[in-house]
Design a protein around this motif. Structure first.
Motif, PDB file in Angstrom:
ATOM      1  N   ILE A  79       0.862  -1.176   0.000  1.00 18.38           N
ATOM      2  CA  ILE A  79       0.000   0.000   0.000  1.00 18.38           C
ATOM      3  C   ILE A  79       0.897   1.224   0.000  1.00 18.38           C
ATOM      4  O   ILE A  79       1.738   1.388   0.893  1.00 18.38           O
ATOM      5  CB  ILE A  79      -0.929   0.042   1.234  1.00 18.38           C
ATOM      6  N   GLN A  80       0.720   2.038  -1.026  1.00 16.15           N
ATOM      7  CA  GLN A  80       1.478   3.292  -1.088  1.00 16.15           C
ATOM      8  C   GLN A  80       0.577   4.402  -0.578  1.00 16.15           C
ATOM      9  O   GLN A  80      -0.628   4.369  -0.770  1.00 16.15           O
ATOM     10  CB  GLN A  80       1.855   3.601  -2.538  1.00 16.15           C
ATOM     11  N   SER A  81       1.159   5.379   0.077  1.00 17.68           N
ATOM     12  CA  SER A  81       0.425   6.560   0.509  1.00 17.68           C
ATOM     13  C   SER A  81      -0.874   6.163   1.225  1.00 17.68           C
ATOM     14  O   SER A  81      -1.980   6.451   0.764  1.00 17.68           O
ATOM     15  CB  SER A  81       0.104   7.455  -0.705  1.00 17.68           C
ATOM     16  N   ALA A  82      -0.705   5.497   2.341  1.00 16.40           N
ATOM     17  CA  ALA A  82      -1.851   4.956   3.085  1.00 16.40           C
ATOM     18  C   ALA A  82      -2.795   6.070   3.541  1.00 16.40           C
ATOM     19  O   ALA A  82      -2.385   7.203   3.830  1.00 16.40           O
ATOM     20  CB  ALA A  82      -1.359   4.168   4.289  1.00 16.40           C
ATOM     21  N   LYS A  83      -4.090   5.711   3.596  1.00 17.20           N
ATOM     22  CA  LYS A  83      -5.127   6.621   4.075  1.00 17.20           C
ATOM     23  C   LYS A  83      -5.801   5.994   5.297  1.00 17.20           C
ATOM     24  O   LYS A  83      -5.745   4.786   5.491  1.00 17.20           O
ATOM     25  CB  LYS A  83      -6.165   6.856   2.984  1.00 17.20           C
ATOM     26  N   GLN A  84      -6.487   6.829   6.082  1.00 19.71           N
ATOM     27  CA  GLN A  84      -7.162   6.318   7.267  1.00 19.71           C
ATOM     28  C   GLN A  84      -8.173   5.246   6.897  1.00 19.71           C
ATOM     29  O   GLN A  84      -8.385   4.285   7.645  1.00 19.71           O
ATOM     30  CB  GLN A  84      -7.836   7.454   8.035  1.00 19.71           C
TER      31      GLN A  84
END
Lengths: 112, 110
Positions: A79-84
């Motif tokens: 996962i790149q640039s993870a989000k909440q």
């Protein structure tokens, strides 16, 4: 017979960071699955492989998620640039030609 | 979506009681798997029923499948505390891509 092994078991990230999850399936199993399981929900299929080939990745958010299984054995989900909203447990499962799924313990991701 | 609009359901029963959990699905399936998931663990298959079967039994477990109404049920007879878990059904449209329902959280009280 060893079961499905996943690592790491836990990861805590800040938004925007990247993480990779690794899965070692049961020896001889040709099919490998990655599921995302948000809290209090059922597992949701992200992608699955037969040997090294991707069979279905239509549910994988392709802009930030990627998965590979280069030699038809172990697999990595990144996962790149993870989000909440990525906060969930990531489950790997393997099977012998699509019969019973055998799951690992899962990798729990928290994105703050 | 493959599923009806059920959310994760919660059931609480006394030890020794019988319990039935249901799931409904929207599209064709060749088989329905029932999995249980203990806290902090991955799901584990407990029983499966194929599209040409109407009922399947395994110990205290009984699964049914009604392909005309696209629904399946899992019954546990004389529930025990160790049956406390989350139970999921999963379907396969024939391409070996298994889709899971939202599940039922079962608590068995001693």
């Amino acid at each position: 017979e060893a079961g499905v092994t996943q690592s790491p078991r836990y990861a805590v990230l800040q938004e925007g960071q990247a993480v990779s999850f690794w899965c070692d399936p049961i020896s001889g199993h040709d099919t490998l699955y990655w599921y995302q399981q948000p809290r209090d929900q059922g597992p949701q299929l992200l992608v699955y492989f037969r040997d090294e080939a991707v069979i279905d990745n239509s549910q994988l958010p392709s802009d930030r998620f990627s998965a590979v299984r280069p030699k038809g054995t172990n697999s990595t989900l990144k996962i790149q640039s993870a989000k909440q909203g990525d906060t969930a447990t990531y489950l790997c499962a393997s099977s012998n030609s699509g019969n019973t799924l055998y799951f690992g313990e899962g990798s729990r991701l928290i994105v703050v | 979506s493959q599923w009806g609009e059920e959310n994760l359901q919660a059931l609480s029963i006394q030890e020794g009681e019988d319990v039935t959990m249901n799931c409904s699905y929207k599209t064709y399936t060749t088989v329905v798997h029932w999995y249980r998931q203990d806290s902090g663990r991955g799901p584990a298959l407990i029983i499966l029923i194929r599209s040409n079967e109407r009922e399947k039994r395994s110990g205290r477990l009984r699964a049914t499948l009604d392909t005309s109404s696209q629904s399946s049920s899992l019954s546990i007879t004389a529930a025990q505390c160790e049956d406390t878990a989350v139970y999921f059904c999963a379907t396969d449209t024939g391409y070996q891509n298994f889709y899971f329902g939202k599940g039922t959280s079962l608590t068995v009280i001693p």
